[in-house]
Design a protein around this motif. Structure first.
Motif, PDB file in Angstrom:
ATOM      1  N   ILE A 487       0.849  -1.190   0.000  1.00 35.03           N
ATOM      2  CA  ILE A 487       0.000   0.000   0.000  1.00 35.03           C
ATOM      3  C   ILE A 487       0.887   1.243   0.000  1.00 35.03           C
ATOM      4  O   ILE A 487       1.842   1.327   0.773  1.00 35.03           O
ATOM      5  N   ASP A 488       0.573   2.187  -0.879  1.00 33.43           N
ATOM      6  CA  ASP A 488       1.273   3.476  -0.839  1.00 33.43           C
ATOM      7  C   ASP A 488       0.489   4.386   0.086  1.00 33.43           C
ATOM      8  O   ASP A 488      -0.544   4.936  -0.284  1.00 33.43           O
ATOM      9  N   ALA A 489       0.973   4.534   1.312  1.00 33.51           N
ATOM     10  CA  ALA A 489       0.211   5.296   2.296  1.00 33.51           C
ATOM     11  C   ALA A 489       0.791   6.696   2.447  1.00 33.51           C
ATOM     12  O   ALA A 489       1.958   6.951   2.117  1.00 33.51           O
ATOM     13  N   ASP A 490      -0.063   7.604   2.929  1.00 33.47           N
ATOM     14  CA  ASP A 490       0.406   8.962   3.206  1.00 33.47           C
ATOM     15  C   ASP A 490       0.735   9.130   4.682  1.00 33.47           C
ATOM     16  O   ASP A 490       1.486  10.009   5.071  1.00 33.47           O
ATOM     17  N   MET A 491       0.120   8.271   5.464  1.00 33.39           N
ATOM     18  CA  MET A 491       0.343   8.383   6.899  1.00 33.39           C
ATOM     19  C   MET A 491       0.189   7.000   7.519  1.00 33.39           C
ATOM     20  O   MET A 491      -0.651   6.216   7.071  1.00 33.39           O
ATOM     21  N   VAL A 492       1.025   6.699   8.515  1.00 30.74           N
ATOM     22  CA  VAL A 492       0.910   5.429   9.238  1.00 30.74           C
ATOM     23  C   VAL A 492       0.755   5.761  10.718  1.00 30.74           C
ATOM     24  O   VAL A 492       1.492   6.593  11.250  1.00 30.74           O
ATOM     25  N   VAL A 493      -0.234   5.143  11.355  1.00 30.17           N
ATOM     26  CA  VAL A 493      -0.500   5.425  12.768  1.00 30.17           C
ATOM     27  C   VAL A 493      -0.270   4.148  13.579  1.00 30.17           C
ATOM     28  O   VAL A 493      -0.854   3.108  13.283  1.00 30.17           O
ATOM     29  N   LEU A 494       0.591   4.241  14.575  1.00 34.79           N
ATOM     30  CA  LEU A 494       0.965   3.061  15.350  1.00 34.79           C
ATOM     31  C   LEU A 494       0.279   3.074  16.720  1.00 34.79           C
ATOM     32  O   LEU A 494       0.432   4.025  17.492  1.00 34.79           O
ATOM     33  N   ALA A 495      -0.482   2.024  16.988  1.00 37.45           N
ATOM     34  CA  ALA A 495      -1.152   1.902  18.291  1.00 37.45           C
ATOM     35  C   ALA A 495      -0.144   1.341  19.285  1.00 37.45           C
ATOM     36  O   ALA A 495      -0.003   0.130  19.452  1.00 37.45           O
ATOM     37  N   ALA A 496       0.573   2.245  19.935  1.00 42.00           N
ATOM     38  CA  ALA A 496       1.670   1.845  20.820  1.00 42.00           C
ATOM     39  C   ALA A 496       1.141   1.212  22.101  1.00 42.00           C
ATOM     40  O   ALA A 496       0.123   1.640  22.644  1.00 42.00           O
ATOM     41  N   ALA A 497       1.864   0.197  22.568  1.00 40.10           N
ATOM     42  CA  ALA A 497       1.544  -0.405  23.861  1.00 40.10           C
ATOM     43  C   ALA A 497       1.647   0.669  24.939  1.00 40.10           C
ATOM     44  O   ALA A 497       2.345   1.665  24.775  1.00 40.10           O
ATOM     45  N   ILE A 498       0.933   0.476  26.042  1.00 34.79           N
ATOM     46  CA  ILE A 498       1.078   1.419  27.141  1.00 34.79           C
ATOM     47  C   ILE A 498       1.791   0.756  28.303  1.00 34.79           C
ATOM     48  O   ILE A 498       1.726  -0.465  28.479  1.00 34.79           O
ATOM     49  N   GLU A 499       2.505   1.572  29.073  1.00 36.90           N
ATOM     50  CA  GLU A 499       3.250   1.049  30.223  1.00 36.90           C
ATOM     51  C   GLU A 499       3.046   1.996  31.407  1.00 36.90           C
ATOM     52  O   GLU A 499       2.694   3.155  31.218  1.00 36.90           O
ATOM     53  N   PRO A 500       3.272   1.501  32.629  1.00 33.45           N
ATOM     54  CA  PRO A 500       3.098   2.377  33.795  1.00 33.45           C
ATOM     55  C   PRO A 500       4.105   3.528  33.759  1.00 33.45           C
ATOM     56  O   PRO A 500       5.175   3.407  33.150  1.00 33.45           O
ATOM     57  N   ASP A 501       3.752   4.622  34.408  1.00 32.06           N
ATOM     58  CA  ASP A 501       4.660   5.751  34.487  1.00 32.06           C
ATOM     59  C   ASP A 501       5.977   5.307  35.132  1.00 32.06           C
ATOM     60  O   ASP A 501       5.974   4.507  36.058  1.00 32.06           O
ATOM     61  N   LYS A 502       7.078   5.849  34.618  1.00 29.30           N
ATOM     62  CA  LYS A 502       8.400   5.436  35.123  1.00 29.30           C
ATOM     63  C   LYS A 502       8.585   5.768  36.610  1.00 29.30           C
ATOM     64  O   LYS A 502       9.402   5.159  37.290  1.00 29.30           O
ATOM     65  N   SER A 503       7.842   6.750  37.095  1.00 27.79           N
ATOM     66  CA  SER A 503       8.011   7.149  38.495  1.00 27.79           C
ATOM     67  C   SER A 503       7.280   6.199  39.446  1.00 27.79           C
ATOM     68  O   SER A 503       7.413   6.305  40.659  1.00 27.79           O
ATOM     69  N   ALA A 504       6.488   5.272  38.875  1.00 29.28           N
ATOM     70  CA  ALA A 504       5.674   4.411  39.742  1.00 29.28           C
ATOM     71  C   ALA A 504       6.548   3.465  40.577  1.00 29.28           C
ATOM     72  O   ALA A 504       6.248   3.216  41.746  1.00 29.28           O
ATOM     73  N   ARG A 505       7.607   2.943  39.995  1.00 28.02           N
ATOM     74  CA  ARG A 505       8.454   1.981  40.719  1.00 28.02           C
ATOM     75  C   ARG A 505       9.081   2.613  41.979  1.00 28.02           C
ATOM     76  O   ARG A 505       8.900   2.089  43.074  1.00 28.02           O
ATOM     77  N   PRO A 506       9.795   3.766  41.841  1.00 31.74           N
ATOM     78  CA  PRO A 506      10.321   4.375  43.078  1.00 31.74           C
ATOM     79  C   PRO A 506       9.218   4.771  44.066  1.00 31.74           C
ATOM     80  O   PRO A 506       9.419   4.680  45.280  1.00 31.74           O
ATOM     81  N   LEU A 507       8.074   5.153  43.552  1.00 30.30           N
ATOM     82  CA  LEU A 507       6.971   5.509  44.446  1.00 30.30           C
ATOM     83  C   LEU A 507       6.505   4.279  45.233  1.00 30.30           C
ATOM     84  O   LEU A 507       6.268   4.344  46.440  1.00 30.30           O
ATOM     85  N   ALA A 508       6.399   3.138  44.528  1.00 33.70           N
ATOM     86  CA  ALA A 508       5.969   1.906  45.182  1.00 33.70           C
ATOM     87  C   ALA A 508       6.936   1.542  46.308  1.00 33.70           C
ATOM     88  O   ALA A 508       6.531   1.072  47.369  1.00 33.70           O
ATOM     89  N   THR A 509       8.226   1.779  46.076  1.00 33.67           N
ATOM     90  CA  THR A 509       9.217   1.490  47.109  1.00 33.67           C
ATOM     91  C   THR A 509       8.956   2.365  48.336  1.00 33.67           C
ATOM     92  O   THR A 509       8.978   1.894  49.466  1.00 33.67           O
ATOM     93  N   MET A 510       8.669   3.667  48.089  1.00 34.25           N
ATOM     94  CA  MET A 510       8.388   4.565  49.217  1.00 34.25           C
ATOM     95  C   MET A 510       7.148   4.119  49.988  1.00 34.25           C
ATOM     96  O   MET A 510       7.074   4.241  51.197  1.00 34.25           O
ATOM     97  N   LEU A 511       6.160   3.616  49.242  1.00 35.80           N
ATOM     98  CA  LEU A 511       4.895   3.227  49.871  1.00 35.80           C
ATOM     99  C   LEU A 511       4.943   1.802  50.422  1.00 35.80           C
ATOM    100  O   LEU A 511       3.966   1.334  50.994  1.00 35.80           O
ATOM    101  N   THR A 512       6.034   1.099  50.216  1.00 44.29           N
ATOM    102  CA  THR A 512       6.167  -0.346  50.462  1.00 44.29           C
ATOM    103  C   THR A 512       4.981  -1.112  49.855  1.00 44.29           C
ATOM    104  O   THR A 512       4.485  -2.076  50.410  1.00 44.29           O
TER     105      THR A 512
END
Ligand SMILES: Cc1cc2nc3c(=O)[nH]c(=O)nc-3n(C[C@H](O)[C@H](O)[C@H](O)COP(=O)(O)OP(=O)(O)OC[C@H]3O[C@@H](n4cnc5c(N)ncnc54)[C@H](O)[C@@H]3O)c2cc1C
Ligand code: SF4
Ligand code: SF4
Ligand code: SF4
Ligand code: SF4
Lengths: 663, 127
Positions: A487-512
């Motif tokens: 297909i000769d396309a003019d635009m390609v749109v990628l449905a990207a996977a989602i992931e948790p915010d990067k700050s969640a891991r250190p926050l989880a450590t603070m919250l145990t």
């Protein structure tokens, strides 16, 4: 003389299929002190609990051993049962013969033998159990919500509605989260801003709600009912109480080439900015990375034009300490970085965009004013190819996420439909692996895209995108027709996977609070306690717990709020009586225990003791604050004099268990 | 259905055809699509369902370029080209002597030809 009752549970076939429950109750009946040993299909059922209650009364039992599932599952249930029959609830022991036995063994004889040994250990321990009284600790009637997306907003509004004070900590300059960047929302296609911004305003106007925008949680201590949290309010270089949000500075600032994060870098903004017109709070922020005044002391234009005098180049980060009874994590998600997806030419062509970027390109407040234009040459794309599952459902190392991101099928259908509706002359292709639409009116929505809007849904995947002469050459498979498509396309749109915010891991450590391997917060029980974290007093709201669309996020947010309200409506909560206790006569004040205690529960006191020959000695001894101690037991192993003991888990009790196992 | 052969091929290849989720990314990526009667995702399901004899009779296993595009793109670590390679190995074991002899290689060398192709050719031009 002890009178112990033993109750062996079948757990339907969960235990009984692998463990010979009759043999276990027969063997345990012979243990010293045991006066009764029974087994039953479901000990946790009403009949099972009645059986235990009656036995305690009829046999005047002094201790109870239940051989069943993990104490994490039903210890509370059985403590209540025992208490109803008039026995102290801490005279109960549970031998875990399910998770630690029947579920992990295949051989029936071996599993039965192990179940007997575990039961024996519990009997040995219960002989030494002493009645314990749970204390009370007060509840601070204020909640903290970390993350101000739609999840955090809904949770905060509900808590405030019930009359409790609540603070939102949001790291961006405005609340609203990802929903502020969406154009229209499935399945009804109402505009995201129209349904979100009124809620943002409600938050700002509700006197029970305080918003700490552009702020982050720096430290957390304490425990359920009384958490102490340090919040870092990042310097905005604009006085929040003075700025009127007029936006004049954002027009006059000479630094014009700053990538606009709100539009995902698709256009630019100034060094001083208000993220978008409906921001809450509507207060300007200076981006210190680009402001020439902050970088080299030259400029000061914004301070000159600001009639309110709100600009303050000397502002510093500020630390605020607050107490909370409950904490809600609502840190949301982000689409994954697509720069590694060379096959789709994401880094090579500006016309290959992520779905979130596509939302901005369709939005009236976006970089193109709502007209869909290609980022490269600002022309209307005529052929648009959507690719689903980019980085989702991927087990290959380093290439993506193993889980399904859940929302992409629906938003891709939405995008495809909106394209066809606004621009009927476009050809729209959607490449899918599966179309997953389990939700109210969801499948109907997808079918409308196909049947009414004529979107070409193709079962297959794009294998390669090559930018060539202003076009994007898309090579893909069509598995149902058995073709390879070009297909000769003019635009390609990628449905990207989602992931948790990067700050969640250190926050989880603070919250145990615990997390899974994907960094999503773990719930206390996947089915029965989906909005609580296993850490008491910490609750979960929205996508930080797993991928969700807006209706689900809001439902979970309100559920989390109701749990918080339930907690805050109590004046005090029952503490765990299994806390550490020092033997003052043995303690020599060495401070070893204080150093290991993760909760800061230990202090020292100079106390007078009787010495020889009528003298008094002043000695430094450890003291445990029972409201703060969580009973982790770290101090008991650290104490070199063996002075520290955990109530309900004393060294003697543990040794008795070990002896019983090794017998 | 030939379970033994499926297992042999999966073992030689070192991948698990059952992990395939039928996404078709391999077939979308394959540059030799038009040259092959079965396409990478079909290879996978044919191995999985034990249709190895059909694969052994297919010319497709020799027209695969061994470019490894499908290995690179597969999100599930199924890596079809490894299975194709395994079927070729099976064919070799069944058949015997080389058709392309190592001593003939220098005469056929072409600077544009990837080394991988030579290695594969040793096996491919056996019929
Ligand atoms: C392209 C696209 C289209 C979509 N379309 C739709 C649709 O049409 N309909 C629909 O129902 N759903 C849609 N969704 C899903 C929707 O965006 C989510 O369901 C929703 O935004 C989840 O809200 P949340 O509050 O959990 O997370 P978020 O919106 O991510 O909010 C989290 C907030 O927490 C803040 N935060 C993160 N970490 C911290 C921290 N450590 N400290 C302080 N603050 C922090 C973030 O800055 C953010 O403001 C779409 C998603 C995408 C990607
Ligand atoms: S001082 Fe900084 S923010 Fe203000 S106008 Fe100058 S560059 Fe812009
Ligand atoms: S058991 Fe000891 S180390 Fe653990 S919380 Fe209590 S006092 Fe602190
Ligand atoms: S290795 Fe073979 S099957 Fe795989 S993409 Fe290349 S030519 Fe196609
Ligand atoms: S790319 Fe992998 S998972 Fe997808 S169809 Fe091919 S072999 Fe199966």
């Amino acid at each position: 003389m002890q009178r112990i009752g033993v109750f062996v549970c079948w757990c339907g076939t969960n235990i009984a299929a692998t463990v010979d429950v009759q043999a276990v109750s027969d063997a345990l009946a012979k243990e010293p002190g045991v006066v009764l040993s029974a087994n039953y299909q479901y000990m946790c059922s009403q009949t099972g609990q009645d059986l235990i209650e009656t036995a305690i009364r009829e046999h005047a039992l002094t201790g109870v051993v239940i051989c069943s599932c993990s104490p994490r599952m039903h210890e509370q249930t059985f403590r209540k049962t025992v208490a109803r029959a008039g026995l102290n609830p801490y005279l109960l022991e549970i031998a875990n013969i399910r998770e630690q036995c029947s579920w992990i063994h295949k051989d029936r004889a071996q599993a039965t033998e192990k179940a007997i040994i575990l039961g024996r250990a519990a009997i040995a321990k219960v002989q030494l159990n002493t009645p314990l009284q749970a204390g009370q600790s007060p509840v601070t009637k204020r909640a903290l919500v970390i993350g101000g997306g739609i999840a955090g907003i809904q949770t905060a509004l509900d808590i405030a509605e019930a009359g409790f004070a609540v603070d939102i900590v949001e790291k961006q300059p405005t609340i609203g989260g990802k929903m502020t960047q969406l154009d229209k929302t499935f399945p009804t296609l109402d505009c995201a801003a129209c349904i979100l911004t009124p809620k943002m305003v409600d938050c700002a106007q509700n006197e029970k709600i305080r918003i700490f925008s552009y702020s982050e949680v720096e430290a957390v201590s304490g425990f359920v009912g009384s958490f102490r949290v340090t919040i870092r309010k990042k310097a905005r270089y604009v006085r929040e109480d003075v700025c009127t949000g007029c936006g004049l500075c954002t027009e006059k600032c000479p630094q014009k080439k700053v990538p606009n994060a709100f539009n995902l870098g698709l256009d630019t903004r100034r060094a001083i900015y208000i993220p978008f017109a409906q921001a809450v709070p509507k207060v300007a922020v200076i981006d210190a990375d680009y402001c020439s005044m902050l970088k080299n002391g030259k400029c000061g234009v914004c301070a000159k034009v600001c009639a309110a005098g709100a600009i303050d180049y000397t502002q510093k980060d500020e630390l605020v300490e607050c107490e909370y009874g409950a904490i809600v994590a609502a840190t949301g998600y982000n689409p994954i970085d697509l720069s590694g997806y060379d096959e789709f030419a994401y880094s090579r062509s500006p016309d290959v965009v992520s779905s979130l970027e596509f939302e901005r390109l369709m939005n009236a407040a976006g970089p193109t004013g709502g007209t869909l234009l290609r980022p490269s040459d600002k022309t209307h794309p005529k052929t648009i190819v959507f690719v689903q599952c980019v980085g989702s459902r991927c087990s290959a190392e380093g290439k993506g996420k193993t889980y399904c991101s859940k929302i992409c099928c629906m938003y891709t259908a939405k995008h495809a439909m909106l394209c066809r509706e606004k621009y009927p002359d476009t050809d729209v292709y959607v490449f899918y692996i599966d179309v997953r639409t389990p939700g109210k009116n969801f499948d109907e929505f997808y079918r409308r895209a196909v049947e009414e809007y004529g979107v070409h849904y193709i079962k297959g995947m794009v294998g390669k995108v090559s930018p060539e002469g202003g076009k994007l050459k898309v090579q893909a498979s069509d598995l149902l027709d058995g073709r390879q498509l070009h297909i000769d396309a003019d635009m390609v749109v990628l449905a990207a996977a989602i992931e948790p915010d990067k700050s969640a891991r250190p926050l989880a450590t603070m919250l145990t609070a615990s997390m899974d391997t994907n960094d999503f917060f773990t719930e206390a029980h996947p089915k029965l306690r989906p909005v609580e974290s296993p850490t008491a007093g910490v609750f979960l709201s929205g996508c930080c717990q797993g991928p969700k669309d807006i209706p689900e996020t809001v439902a979970q947010a309100s559920a989390a709020a109701s749990k918080v309200i339930g907690l805050l409506s109590k004046d005090s909560i029952v503490c765990n009586p299994c806390v550490a206790q020092p033997d003052e006569l043995m303690c020599n004040g060495c401070s070893s225990c204080e150093k290991v205690c993760p909760y800061g529960a230990i202090t020292y006191l100079d106390k007078e003791f009787r010495g020889p020959n009528r003298t008094t000695l002043l000695r430094r001894v450890a003291q445990v604050n029972p409201a703060v101690c969580q009973g982790c037991g770290a101090c008991t192993v650290a104490c070199p004099s063996g002075a520290m003991d955990l109530k309900g888990f004393s060294n003697r009790q543990i040794m008795a268990e070990v002896d019983a196992i090794c017998r | 259905m030939n379970r033994d052969l499926t297992q042999t091929v999966a073992r030689i290849a070192g991948v698990n055809p059952r992990a395939c989720m039928r996404c078709g990314k391999c077939t979308g990526a394959c540059p030799a699509y038009d040259e092959m009667e079965y396409h990478p995702h079909q290879f996978v399901s044919m191995v999985e369902t034990g249709r190895i004899d059909e694969l052994l009779r297919s010319k497709g296993i020799y027209t695969c370029l061994s470019c490894f595009a499908c290995i690179e793109r597969c999100p599930r670590q199924v890596e079809p080209a490894r299975l194709i390679e395994a079927v070729r190995v099976l064919a070799e074991r069944k058949q015997g002597a080389d058709h392309l002899r190592p001593q003939d290689i220098p005469a056929r060398l072409d600077p544009d030809m990837p080394q991988q192709a030579i290695t594969s050719a040793l096996r491919k031009y056996r019929r």
